[in-house]
Design an enzyme around this catalytic site. Structure first.
Site, PDB file in Angstrom:
ATOM      1  N   CYS A  55       0.832  -1.205   0.000  1.00  0.00           N
ATOM      2  CA  CYS A  55       0.000   0.000   0.000  1.00  0.00           C
ATOM      3  C   CYS A  55       0.868   1.258   0.000  1.00  0.00           C
ATOM      4  O   CYS A  55       1.424   1.620  -1.027  1.00  0.00           O
ATOM      5  CB  CYS A  55      -0.984  -0.025   1.169  1.00  0.00           C
ATOM      6  SG  CYS A  55      -2.379   1.113   0.959  1.00  0.00           S
ATOM      7  N   HIS A  72      -3.579  -4.904   0.581  1.00  0.00           N
ATOM      8  CA  HIS A  72      -3.041  -5.399   1.853  1.00  0.00           C
ATOM      9  C   HIS A  72      -3.118  -6.923   1.890  1.00  0.00           C
ATOM     10  O   HIS A  72      -4.100  -7.494   2.374  1.00  0.00           O
ATOM     11  CB  HIS A  72      -3.825  -4.810   3.030  1.00  0.00           C
ATOM     12  CG  HIS A  72      -3.494  -3.390   3.325  1.00  0.00           C
ATOM     13  ND1 HIS A  72      -2.524  -3.026   4.235  1.00  0.00           N
ATOM     14  CD2 HIS A  72      -3.986  -2.235   2.815  1.00  0.00           C
ATOM     15  CE1 HIS A  72      -2.438  -1.703   4.280  1.00  0.00           C
ATOM     16  NE2 HIS A  72      -3.311  -1.199   3.432  1.00  0.00           N
ATOM     17  N   GLU A 111      -1.576  -8.906   3.811  1.00  0.00           N
ATOM     18  CA  GLU A 111      -1.360  -9.442   5.151  1.00  0.00           C
ATOM     19  C   GLU A 111      -2.654  -9.640   5.933  1.00  0.00           C
ATOM     20  O   GLU A 111      -2.701 -10.402   6.898  1.00  0.00           O
ATOM     21  CB  GLU A 111      -0.424  -8.509   5.942  1.00  0.00           C
ATOM     22  CG  GLU A 111      -1.060  -7.272   6.550  1.00  0.00           C
ATOM     23  CD  GLU A 111      -1.356  -6.152   5.558  1.00  0.00           C
ATOM     24  OE1 GLU A 111      -1.950  -5.130   5.962  1.00  0.00           O
ATOM     25  OE2 GLU A 111      -1.016  -6.291   4.361  1.00  0.00           O
TER      26      GLU A 111
END
Length: 271
Positions: free
Chosen positions: A130, A240, A242
Site C-alpha cells: 500500500c 493489503h 497481510e
C-alpha cells in the site's frame, strides 16, 4: 500452512514502523498482522525498523542496520507520502508539523527513503504494501494522485476505505486486478486476474521509469509494480495481502515468494 525454516537458514527481515504522537510523546508502531504474515507464511524472522527525525536520517547506523538484514518490508499506513521529504530525508522542516495523525508522517518518509536506498544498493529483496508501493514510486521519481476521488468519483469509491463496515470486513475484496503475464508477479500469482482489497486515497499518477507495471485495476490505476532489472524480488502492491492471508491464496503466495527470496539473498551474503 506455516512455512518452517531451520534457525540457521531463517532470514531476518526489517519491517518499517510509523510515528505516533500522543500527548506530546513520540512512539514508533506497526500493526502485528505484518509480522504474523511474514513469520507464518514467509518463514522469516522480523525486526522493527525505527522512524527517523531529520537530524538522524543521514547517520551511518541506518546503513549498519540494513547490512544485517536479508530483506525489507515497506508497510502501509493511513498517512500520505511527503515527496519532498522522501526525496531528501535529511532536509530540515518544521518539526512541529512532522506528524499529523492520518495525514502526515515525515519520520516514516525518512525511514522509507533510507530503507529503499540501502536495499537497492545491497540488491536486497523488497516488499512494499500500500503506502510502501507509493514510497517506491516516489523514491524513483514517479508521482502520486493526491486524491483518487478528485481523479474520478468512481475510482474514489472503488479504492476508498469503507467506514460503514467493521474493521475486519473493510479488508474484504473490493475489486479485481489484471496481472501482466510477463512480469515478476505472474510466476507468483500464477493467474492473470485476482480479487484484492482496497483502502487508500492516494494512488500512482505517473509510474517511475525504474518501475515496471505488474498489475492494474479496472480504472487503470497501477496496483503493483516491480523494480526493473532487480537482482531479486523487489516489488510493491497497492492492496493489503497481510490482512486475510490465511484465506487469501495470492497473499500467501506473495509472502512465501518474498520469504524464499530473502533466504536466497541470505545465502549469497554468507558466501
Amino acid at each position: 500452512m506455516r512455512l518452517q525454516q531451520p534457525e540457521r537458514a531463517r532470514a531476518v527481515v526489517g519491517v518499517t514502523s510509523n510515528r505516533l504522537l500522543v500527548d506530546g510523546v513520540h512512539r514508533d508502531w506497526l500493526r502485528r498482522k505484518y509480522v504474523q504474515a511474514l513469520h507464518r507464511h514467509g518463514g522469516v524472522a522480523c525486526v522493527v525498523l525505527p522512524t527517523f527525525d531529520a537530524e538522524d536520517a543521514g547517520e551511518a547506523f541506518a546503513t549498519t542496520i540494513m547490512r544485517r538484514l536479508d530483506g525489507v518490508v515497506l508497510t502501509g499506513d493511513e498517512s500520505n507520502v511527503d515527496p519532498a521529504v522522501l526525496s531528501a530525508p535529511a532536509s530540515l522542516v518544521d518539526p512541529d508539523r512532522d506528524v499529523e495523525a492520518e495525514i502526515l508522517d515525515r519520520p516514516r518518509d525518512r525511514l522509507a527513503a533510507v530503507a529503499i536506498q540501502s536495499a537497492i544498493a545491497l540488491g536486497m529483496p523488497i516488499l512494499g504494501i500500500c503506502r510502501g508501493l507509493q514510497e517506491l514510486n516516489v523514491y524513483f521519481g514517479g508521482t502520486l494522485r493526491p486524491s483518487l476521488a478528485e481523479w474520478s468519483l468512481e475510482s474514489g469509491a472503488m479504492h476508498a476505505e469503507k467506514p460503514d463496515r467493521p474493521r475486519d470486513r473493510q479488508y474484504d475484496a473490493a475489486h479485481s486486478v489484471r496481472i501482466s503475464s510477463d512480469g515478476a508477479l505472474f510466476p507468483i500469482a500464477r493467474t492473470i486476474e485476482a480479487q484484492v482489497n482496497s483502502l487508500h486515497n492516494q494512488g500512482i499518477e505517473s509510474l517511475a521509469p525504474a518501475l515496471r507495471r505488474e498489475a492494474w485495476a479496472p480504472d487503470g490505476l497501477v496496483e503493483a509494480a516491480s523494480v526493473i532489472g532487480a537482482p531479486t524480488l523487489q516489488i510493491g502492491v497497492q492492496w493489503h495481502p497481510e490482512w486475510h492471508v490465511s484465506t487469501d491464496l495470492l497473499g500467501r503466495q506473495l509472502f512465501r515468494a518474498f520469504g524464499e527470496a530473502c533466504v536466497v539473498y541470505r545465502g549469497t551474503k554468507n558466501h
